[in-house]
Write a protein that holds these residues in place. Structure first.
Motif, PDB file in Angstrom:
ATOM      1  N   ASN A  69      16.973  21.480  29.911  1.00 56.99           N
ATOM      2  CA  ASN A  69      17.428  21.139  28.551  1.00 56.99           C
ATOM      3  C   ASN A  69      16.297  20.579  27.667  1.00 56.99           C
ATOM      4  O   ASN A  69      16.562  19.907  26.671  1.00 56.99           O
ATOM      5  CB  ASN A  69      18.586  20.132  28.580  1.00 56.99           C
ATOM      6  N   GLY A  70      15.053  20.871  28.035  1.00 56.67           N
ATOM      7  CA  GLY A  70      13.899  20.291  27.334  1.00 56.67           C
ATOM      8  C   GLY A  70      13.445  21.079  26.115  1.00 56.67           C
ATOM      9  O   GLY A  70      12.238  21.306  25.914  1.00 56.67           O
ATOM     10  N   ALA A  71      14.395  21.476  25.277  1.00 58.25           N
ATOM     11  CA  ALA A  71      14.053  22.331  24.127  1.00 58.25           C
ATOM     12  C   ALA A  71      13.149  21.623  23.116  1.00 58.25           C
ATOM     13  O   ALA A  71      12.320  22.268  22.456  1.00 58.25           O
ATOM     14  CB  ALA A  71      15.335  22.820  23.449  1.00 58.25           C
ATOM     15  N   LYS A  72      13.290  20.306  22.997  1.00 56.68           N
ATOM     16  CA  LYS A  72      12.443  19.582  22.039  1.00 56.68           C
ATOM     17  C   LYS A  72      10.968  19.745  22.431  1.00 56.68           C
ATOM     18  O   LYS A  72      10.116  20.065  21.584  1.00 56.68           O
ATOM     19  CB  LYS A  72      12.842  18.109  22.010  1.00 56.68           C
ATOM     20  N   ASN A  73      10.677  19.539  23.710  1.00 59.33           N
ATOM     21  CA  ASN A  73       9.291  19.708  24.156  1.00 59.33           C
ATOM     22  C   ASN A  73       8.819  21.144  23.997  1.00 59.33           C
ATOM     23  O   ASN A  73       7.640  21.391  23.722  1.00 59.33           O
ATOM     24  CB  ASN A  73       9.141  19.273  25.617  1.00 59.33           C
ATOM     25  N   ALA A  74       9.715  22.103  24.164  1.00 56.57           N
ATOM     26  CA  ALA A  74       9.334  23.500  23.967  1.00 56.57           C
ATOM     27  C   ALA A  74       8.899  23.723  22.517  1.00 56.57           C
ATOM     28  O   ALA A  74       7.905  24.415  22.252  1.00 56.57           O
ATOM     29  CB  ALA A  74      10.502  24.423  24.322  1.00 56.57           C
ATOM     30  N   GLY A  75       9.635  23.120  21.591  1.00 52.19           N
ATOM     31  CA  GLY A  75       9.274  23.254  20.174  1.00 52.19           C
ATOM     32  C   GLY A  75       7.937  22.592  19.882  1.00 52.19           C
ATOM     33  O   GLY A  75       7.104  23.154  19.163  1.00 52.19           O
ATOM     34  N   ILE A  76       7.727  21.408  20.467  1.00 48.74           N
ATOM     35  CA  ILE A  76       6.448  20.709  20.241  1.00 48.74           C
ATOM     36  C   ILE A  76       5.300  21.530  20.831  1.00 48.74           C
ATOM     37  O   ILE A  76       4.251  21.700  20.194  1.00 48.74           O
ATOM     38  CB  ILE A  76       6.484  19.294  20.865  1.00 48.74           C
ATOM     39  N   LEU A  77       5.499  22.056  22.027  1.00 53.50           N
ATOM     40  CA  LEU A  77       4.439  22.859  22.650  1.00 53.50           C
ATOM     41  C   LEU A  77       4.128  24.101  21.813  1.00 53.50           C
ATOM     42  O   LEU A  77       2.960  24.466  21.640  1.00 53.50           O
ATOM     43  CB  LEU A  77       4.854  23.242  24.078  1.00 53.50           C
ATOM     44  N   ALA A  78       5.155  24.735  21.276  1.00 52.61           N
ATOM     45  CA  ALA A  78       4.936  25.904  20.410  1.00 52.61           C
ATOM     46  C   ALA A  78       4.111  25.503  19.181  1.00 52.61           C
ATOM     47  O   ALA A  78       3.178  26.215  18.779  1.00 52.61           O
ATOM     48  CB  ALA A  78       6.278  26.503  19.985  1.00 52.61           C
ATOM     49  N   ALA A  79       4.437  24.347  18.598  1.00 51.51           N
ATOM     50  CA  ALA A  79       3.678  23.865  17.430  1.00 51.51           C
ATOM     51  C   ALA A  79       2.239  23.573  17.828  1.00 51.51           C
ATOM     52  O   ALA A  79       1.294  23.852  17.063  1.00 51.51           O
ATOM     53  CB  ALA A  79       4.347  22.608  16.866  1.00 51.51           C
ATOM     54  N   GLN A  80       2.028  23.018  19.030  1.00 55.21           N
ATOM     55  CA  GLN A  80       0.668  22.726  19.492  1.00 55.21           C
ATOM     56  C   GLN A  80      -0.134  24.006  19.713  1.00 55.21           C
ATOM     57  O   GLN A  80      -1.335  24.048  19.435  1.00 55.21           O
ATOM     58  CB  GLN A  80       0.719  21.899  20.781  1.00 55.21           C
ATOM     59  N   ILE A  81       0.519  25.043  20.210  1.00 55.59           N
ATOM     60  CA  ILE A  81      -0.176  26.329  20.397  1.00 55.59           C
ATOM     61  C   ILE A  81      -0.629  26.852  19.039  1.00 55.59           C
ATOM     62  O   ILE A  81      -1.770  27.298  18.873  1.00 55.59           O
ATOM     63  CB  ILE A  81       0.728  27.340  21.144  1.00 55.59           C
ATOM     64  N   ILE A  82       0.247  26.771  18.050  1.00 58.17           N
ATOM     65  CA  ILE A  82      -0.130  27.205  16.698  1.00 58.17           C
ATOM     66  C   ILE A  82      -1.249  26.296  16.163  1.00 58.17           C
ATOM     67  O   ILE A  82      -2.226  26.768  15.570  1.00 58.17           O
ATOM     68  CB  ILE A  82       1.098  27.202  15.773  1.00 58.17           C
ATOM     69  N   ASP A 102      24.202  28.321  24.407  1.00 55.29           N
ATOM     70  CA  ASP A 102      22.929  27.610  24.616  1.00 55.29           C
ATOM     71  C   ASP A 102      22.465  26.878  23.356  1.00 55.29           C
ATOM     72  O   ASP A 102      21.532  26.071  23.419  1.00 55.29           O
ATOM     73  CB  ASP A 102      21.815  28.593  25.028  1.00 55.29           C
ATOM     74  N   LEU A 103      23.098  27.167  22.216  1.00 57.01           N
ATOM     75  CA  LEU A 103      22.605  26.644  20.933  1.00 57.01           C
ATOM     76  C   LEU A 103      22.544  25.111  20.858  1.00 57.01           C
ATOM     77  O   LEU A 103      21.557  24.573  20.341  1.00 57.01           O
ATOM     78  CB  LEU A 103      23.413  27.217  19.764  1.00 57.01           C
ATOM     79  N   PRO A 104      23.563  24.374  21.364  1.00 52.65           N
ATOM     80  CA  PRO A 104      23.458  22.912  21.273  1.00 52.65           C
ATOM     81  C   PRO A 104      22.179  22.366  21.922  1.00 52.65           C
ATOM     82  O   PRO A 104      21.635  21.371  21.461  1.00 52.65           O
ATOM     83  CB  PRO A 104      24.707  22.422  22.015  1.00 52.65           C
ATOM     84  N   VAL A 105      21.709  23.018  22.984  1.00 57.60           N
ATOM     85  CA  VAL A 105      20.443  22.606  23.610  1.00 57.60           C
ATOM     86  C   VAL A 105      19.261  23.127  22.787  1.00 57.60           C
ATOM     87  O   VAL A 105      18.330  22.378  22.457  1.00 57.60           O
ATOM     88  CB  VAL A 105      20.354  23.130  25.070  1.00 57.60           C
ATOM     89  N   MET A 106      19.297  24.402  22.423  1.00 57.68           N
ATOM     90  CA  MET A 106      18.145  25.036  21.755  1.00 57.68           C
ATOM     91  C   MET A 106      17.933  24.526  20.332  1.00 57.68           C
ATOM     92  O   MET A 106      16.857  24.673  19.765  1.00 57.68           O
ATOM     93  CB  MET A 106      18.328  26.562  21.766  1.00 57.68           C
ATOM     94  N   GLN A 107      18.987  23.904  19.760  1.00 60.86           N
ATOM     95  CA  GLN A 107      18.860  23.365  18.398  1.00 60.86           C
ATOM     96  C   GLN A 107      17.720  22.339  18.309  1.00 60.86           C
ATOM     97  O   GLN A 107      17.071  22.202  17.265  1.00 60.86           O
ATOM     98  CB  GLN A 107      20.192  22.734  17.981  1.00 60.86           C
ATOM     99  N   ASP A 108      17.453  21.629  19.409  1.00 60.71           N
ATOM    100  CA  ASP A 108      16.366  20.640  19.410  1.00 60.71           C
ATOM    101  C   ASP A 108      15.016  21.303  19.125  1.00 60.71           C
ATOM    102  O   ASP A 108      14.160  20.715  18.452  1.00 60.71           O
ATOM    103  CB  ASP A 108      16.286  19.930  20.773  1.00 60.71           C
ATOM    104  N   ALA A 109      14.810  22.506  19.664  1.00 67.05           N
ATOM    105  CA  ALA A 109      13.550  23.229  19.406  1.00 67.05           C
ATOM    106  C   ALA A 109      13.491  23.667  17.943  1.00 67.05           C
ATOM    107  O   ALA A 109      12.458  23.516  17.274  1.00 67.05           O
ATOM    108  CB  ALA A 109      13.446  24.450  20.327  1.00 67.05           C
TER     109      ALA A 109
END
Ligand code: RP5
Length: 159
Positions: free
Chosen positions: A117-130, A13-20
């Motif tokens: 495969n939307g890991a980038k948005n997951a990372g952005i959403l996590a940053a927004q929560i913080i 899963d890492l190639p996808v999750m790397q975006d987050a």
């Protein structure tokens, strides 16, 4: 300092999750990355879900494919917000299995599910929560969004 936990069911899963991971590090957020399989390492899953908040993790981003039980199970064990990333993995039929396994959680146990495969948005959403309780992080999100706007306006000039 706020930390985000990024976990995935398999190294595949890492190639996808790397975006987050990349977008979070781009926001200077500390990221703890691990592989936690709901089916192959259930004891590790329980330990992770029960203890992640005790290590300073504020949000969990969890990605898995196929019969993707990792995000939902972590959400059942952890008091932290969980963002689920459905991965179109080698054992996924067409991605819908991953999406629906993560999306259709029962009442009381939310998982904020992003696109396939939307890991980038997951990372952005996590940053927004913080950022909702951290002005410095919020300012970075505002700058990021200004950058998105500028790119669209610039691209229109080249038409
Ligand atoms: C899921 O099965 C993992 O999250 C991965 O997406 C998929 C395939 O895993 P591997 O067989 O590649 O390890 O549990």
């Amino acid at each position: 300092m706020s930390k985000v936990g990024v976990i995935m069911g398999s190294k595949s899963d890492l190639p996808v999750m790397q975006d987050a991971i990349d977008i979070l590090r781009g926001f200077d957020i500390e990221v703890e990355v691990d592989i936690v399989s709901a089916h192959r390492t259930p004891d590790k899953l329980f330990d992770y879900g029960k203890n992640a908040h005790n290590r300073g993790i504020k949000v969990i981003v969890a990605g898995a494919g196929g019969a993707a039980h990792l995000p939902g199970m972590v959400a059942s064990l952890s008091p932290l917000p969980v963002i689920g990333v459905p991965v179109k993995s080698s054992n996924s039929i067409d991605g819908w299995d991953s999406v629906l396994s993560i999306l259709q959680m029962p009442g009381g146990v939310p998982v904020a599910t992003v696109a396939l495969n939307g890991a980038k948005n997951a990372g952005i959403l996590a940053a927004q929560i913080i950022g909702s309780s951290d002005q410095c992080m919020l300012d970075k999100i505002i700058i990021y969004k200004e950058g998105l706007k500028a790119k669209v306006i610039d691209s229109a000039k080249d038409l």
